[in-house]
Design a protein around this motif. Sequence first.
Motif, PDB file in Angstrom:
ATOM      1  N   MET A   4       0.853  -1.195   0.000  1.00 43.92           N
ATOM      2  CA  MET A   4       0.000   0.000   0.000  1.00 43.92           C
ATOM      3  C   MET A   4       0.885   1.240   0.000  1.00 43.92           C
ATOM      4  O   MET A   4       1.887   1.266   0.719  1.00 43.92           O
ATOM      5  CB  MET A   4      -0.846   0.020   1.281  1.00 43.92           C
ATOM      6  CG  MET A   4      -2.238  -0.558   1.138  1.00 43.92           C
ATOM      7  SD  MET A   4      -3.014  -0.661   2.743  1.00 43.92           S
ATOM      8  CE  MET A   4      -3.714   0.953   2.920  1.00 43.92           C
ATOM      9  N   TRP A  14      -5.202   6.511  10.403  1.00 42.22           N
ATOM     10  CA  TRP A  14      -5.975   7.608  11.017  1.00 42.22           C
ATOM     11  C   TRP A  14      -7.432   7.172  11.229  1.00 42.22           C
ATOM     12  O   TRP A  14      -7.991   7.311  12.321  1.00 42.22           O
ATOM     13  CB  TRP A  14      -5.904   8.855  10.132  1.00 42.22           C
ATOM     14  CG  TRP A  14      -6.905   9.908  10.543  1.00 42.22           C
ATOM     15  CD1 TRP A  14      -8.110  10.135   9.979  1.00 42.22           C
ATOM     16  CD2 TRP A  14      -6.800  10.821  11.628  1.00 42.22           C
ATOM     17  NE1 TRP A  14      -8.781  11.133  10.631  1.00 42.22           N
ATOM     18  CE2 TRP A  14      -7.992  11.588  11.651  1.00 42.22           C
ATOM     19  CE3 TRP A  14      -5.819  11.085  12.592  1.00 42.22           C
ATOM     20  CZ2 TRP A  14      -8.223  12.584  12.588  1.00 42.22           C
ATOM     21  CZ3 TRP A  14      -6.063  12.090  13.530  1.00 42.22           C
ATOM     22  CH2 TRP A  14      -7.239  12.822  13.529  1.00 42.22           C
ATOM     23  N   CYS A  18      -9.365   6.551  14.790  1.00 45.07           N
ATOM     24  CA  CYS A  18     -10.537   7.351  15.178  1.00 45.07           C
ATOM     25  C   CYS A  18     -11.655   6.424  15.674  1.00 45.07           C
ATOM     26  O   CYS A  18     -12.290   6.693  16.704  1.00 45.07           O
ATOM     27  CB  CYS A  18     -11.062   8.154  13.991  1.00 45.07           C
ATOM     28  SG  CYS A  18     -10.070   9.571  13.606  1.00 45.07           S
ATOM     29  N   TYR A  22     -13.294   5.589  19.509  1.00 51.94           N
ATOM     30  CA  TYR A  22     -14.754   5.579  19.709  1.00 51.94           C
ATOM     31  C   TYR A  22     -15.162   4.322  20.469  1.00 51.94           C
ATOM     32  O   TYR A  22     -15.972   4.365  21.396  1.00 51.94           O
ATOM     33  CB  TYR A  22     -15.394   5.625  18.320  1.00 51.94           C
ATOM     34  CG  TYR A  22     -16.897   5.644  18.259  1.00 51.94           C
ATOM     35  CD1 TYR A  22     -17.614   6.773  18.613  1.00 51.94           C
ATOM     36  CD2 TYR A  22     -17.599   4.539  17.798  1.00 51.94           C
ATOM     37  CE1 TYR A  22     -18.983   6.805  18.508  1.00 51.94           C
ATOM     38  CE2 TYR A  22     -18.978   4.565  17.691  1.00 51.94           C
ATOM     39  CZ  TYR A  22     -19.668   5.693  18.039  1.00 51.94           C
ATOM     40  OH  TYR A  22     -21.031   5.716  17.939  1.00 51.94           O
TER      41      TYR A  22
ATOM     42  N   THR B 222     -25.625   7.748  12.369  1.00 51.51           N
ATOM     43  CA  THR B 222     -24.700   7.340  13.441  1.00 51.51           C
ATOM     44  C   THR B 222     -24.217   8.541  14.257  1.00 51.51           C
ATOM     45  O   THR B 222     -23.322   8.393  15.083  1.00 51.51           O
ATOM     46  CB  THR B 222     -23.484   6.584  12.860  1.00 51.51           C
ATOM     47  OG1 THR B 222     -22.914   7.374  11.813  1.00 51.51           O
ATOM     48  CG2 THR B 222     -23.871   5.230  12.319  1.00 51.51           C
ATOM     49  N   PRO B 389     -18.373   9.402  14.328  1.00 49.79           N
ATOM     50  CA  PRO B 389     -16.905   9.295  14.229  1.00 49.79           C
ATOM     51  C   PRO B 389     -16.445   9.104  12.786  1.00 49.79           C
ATOM     52  O   PRO B 389     -15.281   9.309  12.475  1.00 49.79           O
ATOM     53  CB  PRO B 389     -16.585   8.061  15.078  1.00 49.79           C
ATOM     54  CG  PRO B 389     -17.838   7.284  15.124  1.00 49.79           C
ATOM     55  CD  PRO B 389     -18.944   8.283  15.062  1.00 49.79           C
ATOM     56  N   LEU B 390     -17.384   8.722  11.905  1.00 51.91           N
ATOM     57  CA  LEU B 390     -17.021   8.513  10.501  1.00 51.91           C
ATOM     58  C   LEU B 390     -16.585   9.818   9.836  1.00 51.91           C
ATOM     59  O   LEU B 390     -15.765   9.813   8.923  1.00 51.91           O
ATOM     60  CB  LEU B 390     -18.203   7.903   9.730  1.00 51.91           C
ATOM     61  CG  LEU B 390     -18.616   6.493  10.176  1.00 51.91           C
ATOM     62  CD1 LEU B 390     -19.834   6.010   9.410  1.00 51.91           C
ATOM     63  CD2 LEU B 390     -17.460   5.507  10.009  1.00 51.91           C
ATOM     64  N   LEU B 392     -14.878  12.286  11.271  1.00 49.37           N
ATOM     65  CA  LEU B 392     -13.477  12.492  11.662  1.00 49.37           C
ATOM     66  C   LEU B 392     -12.569  11.473  10.961  1.00 49.37           C
ATOM     67  O   LEU B 392     -11.495  11.816  10.463  1.00 49.37           O
ATOM     68  CB  LEU B 392     -13.362  12.338  13.183  1.00 49.37           C
ATOM     69  CG  LEU B 392     -12.042  12.751  13.816  1.00 49.37           C
ATOM     70  CD1 LEU B 392     -11.810  14.230  13.633  1.00 49.37           C
ATOM     71  CD2 LEU B 392     -12.029  12.395  15.295  1.00 49.37           C
ATOM     72  N   ALA B 393     -13.029  10.227  10.925  1.00 49.64           N
ATOM     73  CA  ALA B 393     -12.208   9.154  10.352  1.00 49.64           C
ATOM     74  C   ALA B 393     -12.006   9.351   8.848  1.00 49.64           C
ATOM     75  O   ALA B 393     -10.923   9.087   8.334  1.00 49.64           O
ATOM     76  CB  ALA B 393     -12.868   7.799  10.626  1.00 49.64           C
ATOM     77  N   GLY B 463      -6.344  -2.247   0.744  1.00 50.75           N
ATOM     78  CA  GLY B 463      -6.392  -2.196   2.209  1.00 50.75           C
ATOM     79  C   GLY B 463      -7.176  -1.014   2.732  1.00 50.75           C
ATOM     80  O   GLY B 463      -7.917  -1.119   3.718  1.00 50.75           O
ATOM     81  N   LEU B 464      -7.032   0.150   2.055  1.00 46.51           N
ATOM     82  CA  LEU B 464      -7.734   1.351   2.522  1.00 46.51           C
ATOM     83  C   LEU B 464      -9.257   1.149   2.436  1.00 46.51           C
ATOM     84  O   LEU B 464      -9.999   1.520   3.348  1.00 46.51           O
ATOM     85  CB  LEU B 464      -7.299   2.545   1.672  1.00 46.51           C
ATOM     86  CG  LEU B 464      -7.813   3.908   2.114  1.00 46.51           C
ATOM     87  CD1 LEU B 464      -7.421   4.213   3.548  1.00 46.51           C
ATOM     88  CD2 LEU B 464      -7.327   5.008   1.191  1.00 46.51           C
ATOM     89  N   SER B 467     -10.397  -0.965   5.289  1.00 50.61           N
ATOM     90  CA  SER B 467     -10.451  -0.242   6.571  1.00 50.61           C
ATOM     91  C   SER B 467     -11.662   0.697   6.608  1.00 50.61           C
ATOM     92  O   SER B 467     -12.273   0.894   7.658  1.00 50.61           O
ATOM     93  CB  SER B 467      -9.146   0.501   6.843  1.00 50.61           C
ATOM     94  OG  SER B 467      -8.901   1.417   5.816  1.00 50.61           O
ATOM     95  N   ALA B 471     -14.574   0.420   9.368  1.00 51.27           N
ATOM     96  CA  ALA B 471     -14.962   1.582  10.187  1.00 51.27           C
ATOM     97  C   ALA B 471     -16.477   1.785  10.142  1.00 51.27           C
ATOM     98  O   ALA B 471     -17.113   2.046  11.170  1.00 51.27           O
ATOM     99  CB  ALA B 471     -14.240   2.826   9.682  1.00 51.27           C
ATOM    100  N   VAL B 474     -18.240  -1.188  12.184  1.00 51.09           N
ATOM    101  CA  VAL B 474     -18.029  -1.084  13.642  1.00 51.09           C
ATOM    102  C   VAL B 474     -18.830   0.095  14.208  1.00 51.09           C
ATOM    103  O   VAL B 474     -19.505  -0.024  15.238  1.00 51.09           O
ATOM    104  CB  VAL B 474     -16.516  -0.941  13.959  1.00 51.09           C
ATOM    105  CG1 VAL B 474     -16.295  -0.598  15.420  1.00 51.09           C
ATOM    106  CG2 VAL B 474     -15.781  -2.218  13.602  1.00 51.09           C
ATOM    107  N   THR B 475     -18.776   1.220  13.511  1.00 53.26           N
ATOM    108  CA  THR B 475     -19.494   2.408  14.007  1.00 53.26           C
ATOM    109  C   THR B 475     -20.995   2.145  14.078  1.00 53.26           C
ATOM    110  O   THR B 475     -21.652   2.501  15.069  1.00 53.26           O
ATOM    111  CB  THR B 475     -19.207   3.617  13.095  1.00 53.26           C
ATOM    112  OG1 THR B 475     -17.810   3.827  13.071  1.00 53.26           O
ATOM    113  CG2 THR B 475     -19.900   4.861  13.595  1.00 53.26           C
ATOM    114  N   LEU B 478     -21.900  -0.129  16.943  1.00 52.55           N
ATOM    115  CA  LEU B 478     -21.714   0.433  18.288  1.00 52.55           C
ATOM    116  C   LEU B 478     -22.571   1.669  18.570  1.00 52.55           C
ATOM    117  O   LEU B 478     -22.616   2.133  19.703  1.00 52.55           O
ATOM    118  CB  LEU B 478     -20.241   0.784  18.500  1.00 52.55           C
ATOM    119  CG  LEU B 478     -19.303  -0.421  18.667  1.00 52.55           C
ATOM    120  CD1 LEU B 478     -17.898   0.043  18.926  1.00 52.55           C
ATOM    121  CD2 LEU B 478     -19.767  -1.310  19.825  1.00 52.55           C
ATOM    122  N   THR B 479     -23.219   2.196  17.533  1.00 52.71           N
ATOM    123  CA  THR B 479     -23.995   3.437  17.754  1.00 52.71           C
ATOM    124  C   THR B 479     -25.024   3.309  18.882  1.00 52.71           C
ATOM    125  O   THR B 479     -25.088   4.186  19.757  1.00 52.71           O
ATOM    126  CB  THR B 479     -24.663   3.897  16.436  1.00 52.71           C
ATOM    127  OG1 THR B 479     -23.627   4.214  15.513  1.00 52.71           O
ATOM    128  CG2 THR B 479     -25.532   5.112  16.637  1.00 52.71           C
TER     129      THR B 479
END
Lengths: 44, 620
Positions: A4, A14, A18, A22, B222, B389-390, B392-393, B463-464, B467, B471, B474-475, B478-479
């Motif tokens: 990557m 990042w 974040c 949470y 969320t 939080p999404l 900010l993330a 990979g990005l 992730s 995110a 998970v968010t 957990l909300t």
Amino acid sequence: MKMMPLKEVLLALWGVSCVFMYVFDLCSGYPEVMRSFFTASYLQ
Amino acid sequence: MFFLVFPILLLILSFLGMGALSYLLLRRWLPAMPIWLESVTVYFLGQGIIATLLMFLGLAKQFSPTAVLSALCVSGAVGGWYIWSVGPKWKDLAARFASGVKAFSPIWKGIFLLMVLLLMAGGMTLGGNVEGDAIAYYLALPKVIAYSHAIVPLPGYEHFSSVGVLAEVLVAALMSMGMPNVSPRIFSWLNYFPALVLLFGLAQRCGLGNWGRLLAVIIGVTSSAAVVLWGGGKIDLYAVGPSFAACLFALMAWEGQGRKPLLFLSGFFCGLASVFKLSYIIPLLPAVLLLLSWQQLADAIQVARGGGWNRVGKCIWSLFYDVLLFGFGFALMLVPHFFKNLYLLDSLLGNSVPQTAWFSESTTMRLLLSYPLALTYGRYWAQHGTLSPLVLAFAPLVLLIPRPLDWRESRLAALSITSLIGMAFWLALVPSIFMPRYYLGTLIILGIPAAAGAEVALRRGGGLAYSVLAAIVVTMLLTPMHVKSRFNAFNPVQTARYLLDPGNTVLASSPMPSYCLAHLAINEAAQDDGRVFMFTYYRFWLRPELLMSISTNKEFGEMTSDMNTFWDRFREAGFKYFLADKNIFPHSKDFIEALPDGYILRPLYQGEVLSAYELQESPS
């Protein structure tokens, strides 16, 4: 295996941190110093 | 059950009816809109007009159930016709939507399902906790309006009555049609659905694809600052939908076709959002004004660089004309609000200067320096919820979006920059007020560029993208827990019990059953004309005629200034009952101890926090 690019690694890190913060916020193990940083009562 | 469903259905139908009639007047000049966008525009247009008409009905002291029902039934009948006329289009849309969802990959099907479940969970807020401010004011004022058939300043909150009352009037209409106790609060959740549709439309207008649009909506779902208000009883969420509409129509006006009515609509919705929640004026008005004039400003700057000052004047003149059209729509909502203030308080803006320093200077500085983080992780006084939080993330993912070839034409850049400028206005003017719900519309709009960045990352894969997906999942999972850690909004068991017994007042009093019991004790004892002196803010469960005669601000200030004369004045002013809140007014105990000889305070209810007494002459 293709690596990557560094920019994408940093962006992923990042975002994951974040959301991790949470999740951590919900756990009792959340450091008190962090909680107090994001907390204040009226006129405090 | 009938009284939980019928009033809400009729209110929604009446919005659609009134909105459809108004939309018909503008339709010939407006560009064609997809049916989903047309329907939510009609809904919010009708909401603004119906709420304003009901406010005038209240000011004219004609807010009787018959008058409210008649007005809503006439408009509701037109709403029924509107639904019938657009029904086939909605059927087609639903079929296309279902086949679109079927084409999603399994992971996106799962994300979509999670979003639907989260939205549906909002129904469980019917049995969740009620916000303290709702018990003090936001539900108490509608109760008084529904009972007295008139809009009057709520005793004890006279100065506060200068805020907009459109949302309270809608809640009063629901109460007037028979919705029991605190149940009208659920309308805030239902009203959030069309707001999310507008958010979807705004994301689409900014060029986001299906994933980006869905992500923008997920950010709206969320954000616990919104979720805690679904059934909390406060009215802040009513402003969110109109604020999205104001930005959407400002952007649509860029196209040129139907510019005049679109600018008018943008102003109308900006005004509606501002009257629903006055704090929205600070971030929303400058943001929308800049958004609608974005292209002219860009032209003016370009022309000025070339030294063509005559043409700069022409650009500014065309801008002035646009702002005038926008201002006309804006004034249409604001002027009735000022009229209400003049009528009730003899002042356009009210008589009190709101307190803007809610934290010390050092805390305010810390807040400012930690701003994007504090919005996501903050637990400040009265903050309640946070932004997703999404946002900010995913915010840094905007770096992946290709730079626009022409900034003048980039809707996404314009919306993001103007919303940031709107937020900067808030931070510059009232930095110490840290309550995301006060500017929630602008905050959620800032999720659109984040969603656009995340969409680019998802399309790149690798990979990005994984992730980003992790995110999101998970968010979303957990909300509910995140919301519960701040405010017990969802309560399935209590909701089920409440649906079986909607008239049960105590059942609907969580988390303050003891407050409710203290009020009920006074209701039972006060069969005559005795007044209630309030050493508490919380009042909702008192009988409406008692609510209308409780101690005023002026009486409270004058009487509590001298403890020696307090009880003499208490009797002279016709008070007989005394509500004492040990937490908020600990000195109320001193007044009880200063009771003169010859009188006793008969305890009617003694809770851990709130106690109710009746003043009686001593038998001896």
